[in-house]
Scaffold this active site. Sequence first.
Site: not given
Length: 159
Positions: A9-10
């Site tokens: 993810g981020c």
Amino acid sequence: MKEIILAGGCFWGVEEYISRINGVEDTRVGYANGTRKNPTYEEVCTGTTGHAEACIVKYNEEIISLEELLDKFWKVIDPTALNRQGPDVGHQYRTGIYYIDDSDLNIIQKSLEEEQKKHSRAIVTEVEPLTCFYDAEEYHQNYLKKNPGGYCHIDLDSF
């Protein structure tokens, strides 16, 4: 030093979480396994470059093994979520383990098999050799150290 590239993810949260693990010596965020050379963050966000937001992890295997590092990685991702982690949605937010050393593949596959036993849905985390990695812009490096309280999809206080 050994290296592995993790996408969860981020990359801000992944880097911050991983950097706190004993035995991790260095981290750097960037864009992995896409098709565009030297992409910008804005280009990666369009979803057209094929890159994943990822973190290169340099670790001392005398302090932490790849198995232990992967066990910690699985704790902060949902490996069954396709192209999303937390509220972040898009191909660049997919999960992945990208290896440099072919001898790591067996360890990664065993770790994935053990993790699969914990889930009723299939794990969609990519396991692939690293084909390319481009450093993200400087403002992304150690973002949460520079910006305490900044956005993070990982509850860093729980680890």
